[in-house]
Enzyme design. Sequence first.
Site, mmCIF file in Angstrom:
data_model
loop_
_atom_site.group_PDB
_atom_site.id
_atom_site.type_symbol
_atom_site.label_atom_id
_atom_site.label_comp_id
_atom_site.label_asym_id
_atom_site.label_seq_id
_atom_site.Cartn_x
_atom_site.Cartn_y
_atom_site.Cartn_z
ATOM 1 N N ASP A 125 -0.187 5.208 1.056
ATOM 2 C CA ASP A 125 -0.428 6.145 2.161
ATOM 3 C C ASP A 125 -0.388 5.436 3.504
ATOM 4 O OD1 ASP A 125 -1.100 8.863 1.055
ATOM 5 O OD2 ASP A 125 -2.527 7.679 -0.098
ATOM 6 N N ASP A 171 0.868 -1.164 0.000
ATOM 7 C CA ASP A 171 0.000 0.000 0.000
ATOM 8 C C ASP A 171 0.917 1.229 0.000
ATOM 9 O OD1 ASP A 171 -2.366 1.622 0.469
ATOM 10 O OD2 ASP A 171 -1.684 1.781 2.538
#
Length: 221
Positions: A10, A8
Site C-alpha cells: 500500500d 511494501d
Amino acid sequence: MTLALLFDLDGTLLDSDPLHERVFRDLYAERGREIDAAYYLANIHGRHNPDIFSRDFPDADPHALSEEKEARFRERLPARVTPTAGLGALLDRAGDAGWPTALVTNAPRRNAETMLDAIGVRDRFPVVVIGDECTRAKPHPDPYLAALAALGTPPGRAIAFEDSPSGLRAARAAGVHVMGLRSSLGHEALLEAGAHDSIADFTDPALDRLLAALRADRPAR
C-alpha cells in the site's frame, strides 16, 4: 553482486492510501468519530489494523472491525489499477539481473492478492510475507527478517521500499537499506522515520545511483 528487492504494498506499489482513508473515515463516522487526513497519517497510515482498532474502539472486537474494514476496501478497489510509475521496468530489471524479490506487507493476504492482481504483478513476487502471519507485524522487523530468510539474502544485500513510518522502522530494524517512497510523506519525514533516502517513484534517478552503489558493494550515501 546479487541484490534482493523487498517491497511494501500500500502506497508503495500502488496509490491505495486515499481509498484506505475513505474506508476508515466511514467506519469511524458510523461509530460517532470524525477523523481527518492529518489523523489518518499520524495514527493509522501503515499501522496494524488490530492495534488501531484496539486503541480507538477498546470496547469493540478489533479483529472483526479489521475484517469489515478490509472487506470494504476490496469491494471498492477497481479491478485494474495503475501501479507506481516505473514498477514494471524495475521488476523486469530485477528479473534480468537475477535479483530476488519479495512483498512484505501488513495487509491481509486476501487484500494483498487482490491488489497484486489489480496492478498485474501477482506472479512477480514468489515470496509474500504477511504481517499477521508473523510473530509480530510491522513496525517490528519480523516480516522483513522472514523475507530475508526466505530469499537467503543477508540484510546488507537488500533494499526495502516503504512509504509509512511503521514500515520504515520495521525495515530499518531488520538492517536493510531503506528507500522511502514520497507517496504520502515528504523527504524529511521519511528520513526521520528511518529511510536512508527517498524517491518520488521507481523512475527517480536516485534509485539508479543506489542500485549502482550497492552492486559495487560500496556505501550508497
